[in-house]
Design a protein around this motif. Sequence first.
Motif, short mmCIF file in Angstrom:
data_model
loop_
_atom_site.label_atom_id
_atom_site.label_comp_id
_atom_site.label_asym_id
_atom_site.label_seq_id
_atom_site.Cartn_x
_atom_site.Cartn_y
_atom_site.Cartn_z
N GLU A 55 21.80 86.35 17.75
CA GLU A 55 22.02 86.37 16.27
C GLU A 55 20.89 87.74 15.78
O GLU A 55 21.55 88.20 14.49
CB GLU A 55 21.59 85.16 15.57
CG GLU A 55 22.57 83.90 16.05
CD GLU A 55 22.18 82.78 15.42
OE1 GLU A 55 20.89 82.57 14.83
OE2 GLU A 55 22.67 81.59 15.34
N ASN A 67 18.84 92.66 13.76
CA ASN A 67 17.74 92.73 12.94
C ASN A 67 16.42 93.14 13.48
O ASN A 67 15.46 92.35 14.04
CB ASN A 67 17.42 90.78 12.45
CG ASN A 67 16.48 90.82 11.46
OD1 ASN A 67 15.55 91.59 11.08
ND2 ASN A 67 16.60 89.71 10.73
N GLN A 72 14.34 83.74 8.60
CA GLN A 72 14.96 82.65 7.29
C GLN A 72 15.76 83.68 6.52
O GLN A 72 16.50 83.14 5.74
CB GLN A 72 13.72 82.18 6.67
CG GLN A 72 14.03 81.20 5.23
CD GLN A 72 14.71 80.09 5.70
OE1 GLN A 72 15.28 79.77 6.58
NE2 GLN A 72 14.77 79.19 4.91
N LYS A 73 15.42 85.03 6.26
CA LYS A 73 15.93 85.96 5.17
C LYS A 73 17.43 85.86 5.62
O LYS A 73 18.28 86.05 4.92
CB LYS A 73 15.42 87.09 4.98
CG LYS A 73 14.05 87.08 4.33
CD LYS A 73 13.48 88.64 4.33
CE LYS A 73 12.10 88.67 3.80
NZ LYS A 73 11.33 89.70 4.45
N GLU A 74 17.79 85.93 7.08
CA GLU A 74 19.28 86.05 7.45
C GLU A 74 19.94 84.85 7.77
O GLU A 74 21.07 84.52 7.99
CB GLU A 74 19.24 86.88 8.68
CG GLU A 74 19.24 88.26 8.45
CD GLU A 74 19.73 89.20 9.39
OE1 GLU A 74 20.30 88.66 10.53
OE2 GLU A 74 19.63 90.42 9.28
N ASN A 75 19.30 83.68 7.49
CA ASN A 75 19.79 82.42 7.64
C ASN A 75 20.85 81.88 6.54
O ASN A 75 20.33 81.94 5.63
CB ASN A 75 18.41 81.40 7.90
CG ASN A 75 19.09 80.01 8.15
OD1 ASN A 75 20.20 79.63 8.42
ND2 ASN A 75 18.19 79.02 8.29
N PRO A 76 21.96 81.67 7.16
CA PRO A 76 23.05 81.27 6.06
C PRO A 76 22.68 80.02 5.31
O PRO A 76 23.10 79.79 4.16
CB PRO A 76 24.41 81.44 6.72
CG PRO A 76 24.00 81.02 8.09
CD PRO A 76 22.35 81.67 8.38
N LYS A 77 22.31 79.00 5.97
CA LYS A 77 21.94 77.70 5.81
C LYS A 77 20.51 77.55 5.42
O LYS A 77 19.82 77.41 6.25
CB LYS A 77 22.40 76.71 6.24
CG LYS A 77 23.74 76.43 6.20
CD LYS A 77 24.06 74.79 7.01
CE LYS A 77 25.49 74.99 7.46
NZ LYS A 77 25.50 74.13 8.88
N LYS A 78 19.82 77.65 4.19
CA LYS A 78 18.32 77.90 3.99
C LYS A 78 17.64 76.48 4.31
O LYS A 78 16.36 76.70 4.69
CB LYS A 78 17.99 78.49 2.48
CG LYS A 78 18.53 79.68 2.15
CD LYS A 78 17.96 80.64 2.81
CE LYS A 78 18.28 82.16 2.53
NZ LYS A 78 18.36 83.10 3.57
N SER A 115 18.45 77.93 12.23
CA SER A 115 19.53 78.49 12.51
C SER A 115 19.22 78.64 14.15
O SER A 115 18.14 78.11 14.67
CB SER A 115 19.43 80.20 12.33
OG SER A 115 18.14 80.62 12.60
#
Lengths: 196, 175
Positions: free
Chosen positions: A81, A85, A119-125, A129
């Motif tokens: 993923e 990044n 965490q910045k790219e995590n869709p579910k905060k 992930s």
Amino acid sequence: MLNKIWPIFIIISFSYAILCGKLDSLNSAIFESTSDAVSLSISLLGTICLWNGIIQVANKSSIINKLTKILNPIIQILYPEMKKNKQAQKEISMNMVANILGLGNAATPLGLKAMKTMQKENPKKDTLSNSMIMFIVLNSASIQIIPTTVIAIRSSLGSSNPTSIVFPVWVATFCAATCGIVVTKLLIKFSKKEKN
Amino acid sequence: MQIINFISNLAMPLIILIIVIYGVVEKTNIFDNFLEGAKEGLEIVLSIFPTLIGLFVAIGALRASGVLDIIIHFLTPILNVIHFPSELMPLAMLRPISGSSSIAIATDIMKNYGVDSNLGIIASTIMGSTETTLYTIAIYASSVKIKKTRFVLVAALVADVVGMLVSVAVCRFLS
């Protein structure tokens, strides 16, 4: 996780202590634990600030890109993923190096920094992930070349060969990390299927 | 032994030195960058502190109340089946949840049975090849305010169990 585990620990141990008359040791354990947590946080405060500063210095120079390039093949497999990044890849590489060198004091701050970036790219905060899970599993597998703490304890106890455990530790951590990776990858696949 | 000591003492200073030299050579605002990063460290510690308090109290209570001893008592016969030494059971139970108490227990085992005895070596290997899993998960997740941790505990504990079983097997094989 802790929403479930924490109350279970508290309810079972507090009621058992009341029923079996262990209140004295329970009370002193409560106060000792809080002060342990405070002293750990204070010592963490120092190392976390130091290493966060150092990694920021590294971030602004080219050294970290070189390191990330070397570790890139491993990172691609473990954290698909994070392919795009770059920042997360850099921080994961630094954390890997600190772990391997047995710098527990540095690995945690660097790891927490990487978590923040992921965490910045995590869709579910509010949910970990896949990459975060892999990252935590590897950090809890304690991959290191020289297990410094144990060697220090062994030599303080007068061992005739304090470093004799280095090879067994290599074998054990390698097996543990491999199993951790395989189990995590399998569970990621399984959870994807469940969603579909 | 001296060489290993030297290498492990060298690791941290050398990393910092290399990073600082790179920063100077490439003419970055090195100290400003350092301050920027260090400031962020404060924030991270603040976010994990409440978790540490809660976790430490719960684990302290679990030990002091004697609940842990009962769990160990019931698990011992199961472990005897797979030939896991029962003397190491308390260490195996505490290792994933408490770093300081597992160090205390491992030291105790080494003192009682001998540092270089079979049990002492297995205990050292377990300490060297595993981490305080629950603590790692708790601070990593809470530092980014995540509550739903999915299967991370299961995966990490599987790795721990494998690490411990392999520790026993390797040390037995080598002795």
